[in-house]
Structure formats: structure tokens, C-alpha cells
Design a protein around this motif. Structure first.
Motif: not given
Length: 247
Positions: A115-128, A155-164
Motif C-alpha cells: 500500500v502506498d505509504v502516504d495513503a496508508f498514513a492518511s487513512a490511519l491518521a483520519e481513523a485515529v 516495509y520499514n516506511r510503513i513501520v515509521e509511518a505508524v510511529r509518525s
């Protein structure tokens, strides 16, 4: 963290603090009202049934970390679900479970699915953000560790995105990736002992994750807000000539 009594000897990681803390207002309110703490656990293993014992392990770990607290856990994880899919289901899940706290294991399946990391981070941030705006506390758990994915940049970019996102949204984070990395390296039997095909956690991995989640929640509950300094009133700009009173 290494000497914390909330963690069993097998789950301790010397010299590392594998969590961040933040205010958990809804959880504190539940405890103050002496009512059961309702937790909605979402996210899970990529293999059906692999995390079946996780809710019971989390409940046991929380009741050990929070003595005399009645914990009720509703587990709604779907195998292979990515963050955007879970976000779409959140409103229904929250309406049905009415949780004080959501514990979200997130990112592993998104990384596997590329999954695109920016799209992932956006979906996660919106849900939280949506959950917090509705008075629900959130704890995020970042992706699992496997040696085969350790050098994978995406994979590591997704890990960092969760932390961000956890930092930006001001919610506690459990650093599962680092904890399992340590446990995997410590095991004489190697990665196959800790993690099997399709990223399935074994009994030790699940128990340690539950203990780390419980420690993160208990530590966050002990956190006190630093009193904020009152803001000084902004200086008034000098009156311009037309504003000055006559005389």
C-alpha cells in the motif's frame, strides 16, 4: 522497561523502552466510575486463527497490570485487513462495541500489500482522529518483525509511518517491531521459532505483545499533564494617527 514487573522475564528487552505514552482520558474515566474497561482490539495475523488466543492473553496481561479492574475485550480483527478497510468498518464496530479504548495492530498487511505509504498514513491518521474526536482512546501497535522483511525499504516506511501518526495524533504506541526483533535474535532456534509462514506469531510472541500493550496502557494512566503556562495577552499595536482620540 527491562526491570518492569509488569513484564515477564521472557518478554523483557534490556535497555529499551518499547512504547510511548499519552493521555488516556476515556480509560481514566472508566476506572474513576468503577465500571468495566471496554476495549476493542482490531487488526491481527495474516493467517486465520493465528491470533485466536490474543484477546485472552491481553485480558490476562491487563488484569495483572491493572489489579481489581474488570477488563472486557472485543476482538474484531480480520485476517489480511489493511488500514483503509478497517477504517471503513470503524464506525460500525465502535457503535456496536462502545469501547473506552481501541488497541489497533496496524501496518503489517499494508506493508505486505505494498500500500502506498502516504495513503496508508492518511487513512490511519483520519481513523485515529475520528475515534479521538468521539471520546475514544487509541493505542497503536506497529508492524511485526521478520528477518526476511528487515531490509525491505517499503516495509520499514510503513513501520515509521505508524510511529509518525502516533506522535502526530498524540496516542500511545507499542513498538512491536523492535520487541520481536530482539526476541527473534535472542532465540537459539532463530526466526522460525518466533515467527512462522505468513507472519504468524507463536505463543511467546503473542504473550509478549499482550504484555507490552498492557504496560503501555498502565504507564500512560500514570502520566500526569504538565500544567501549561498561561499565555500572555498579545500586545496591542499602537494606535495609528487616525485612531487616536481627539485632544
Amino acid at each position: 522497561m527491562a526491570d518492569d514487573p509488569a513484564l515477564s522475564q521472557e518478554c523483557r528487552v534490556p535497555g529499551a523502552q518499547l512504547y510511548s505514552v499519552a493521555q488516556l482520558g476515556a480509560v481514566k474515566a472508566a476506572l474513576a466510575e468503577n465500571r468495566p474497561l471496554k476495549i476493542l482490539a482490531i487488526g491481527g495475523s495474516a493467517a486465520p486463527g493465528a491470533s485466536a488466543s490474543y484477546p485472552a492473553k491481553l485480558e490476562a496481561a491487563l488484569e495483572h497490570a491493572l489489579p481489581k479492574v474488570d477488563v472486557v475485550i472485543d476482538h474484531r480483527g480480520l485476517p489480511g485487513e489493511i488500514a483503509s478497510g478497517a477504517a471503513e468498518r470503524l464506525r460500525t464496530m465502535v457503535a456496536e462495541a462502545e469501547p473506552d479504548l481501541v488497541v489497533w495492530q496496524v501496518g503489517t498487511h499494508d506493508a505486505i500489500a505494498r500500500v502506498d505509504v502516504d495513503a496508508f498514513a492518511s487513512a490511519l491518521a483520519e481513523a485515529v482522529g475520528w475515534m479521538r474526536s468521539h471520546g475514544i482512546d487509541v493505542v497503536l501497535v506497529d508492524p511485526i518483525y521478520t528477518a526476511s522483511m528487515a531490509a525491505d525499504v517499503d516495509y520499514n516506511r510503513i513501520v515509521e509511518a505508524v510511529r509518525s501518526v502516533a506522535t502526530q495524533q498524540g496516542v500511545p504506541l507499542v513498538r512491536r517491531y523492535e520487541a520481536l526483533q530482539y526476541l527473534s535474535r535472542r532465540s537459539d532456534k532463530g526466526e522460525g521459532h518466533m515467527l512462522g509462514r505468513q507472519f504468524r506469531l507463536n505463543d511467546l510472541g503473542l504473550r509478549c505483545m499482550a504484555e507490552h500493550v498492557a504496560l503501555t496502557i498502565a504507564t500512560s494512566l500514570m502520566r500526569t499533564e504538565t500544567p501549561k503556562e498561561p499565555k500572555a495577552a498579545p500586545a496591542q499595536p499602537p494606535l495609528t494617527e487616525p485612531q487616536r482620540a481627539p485632544g
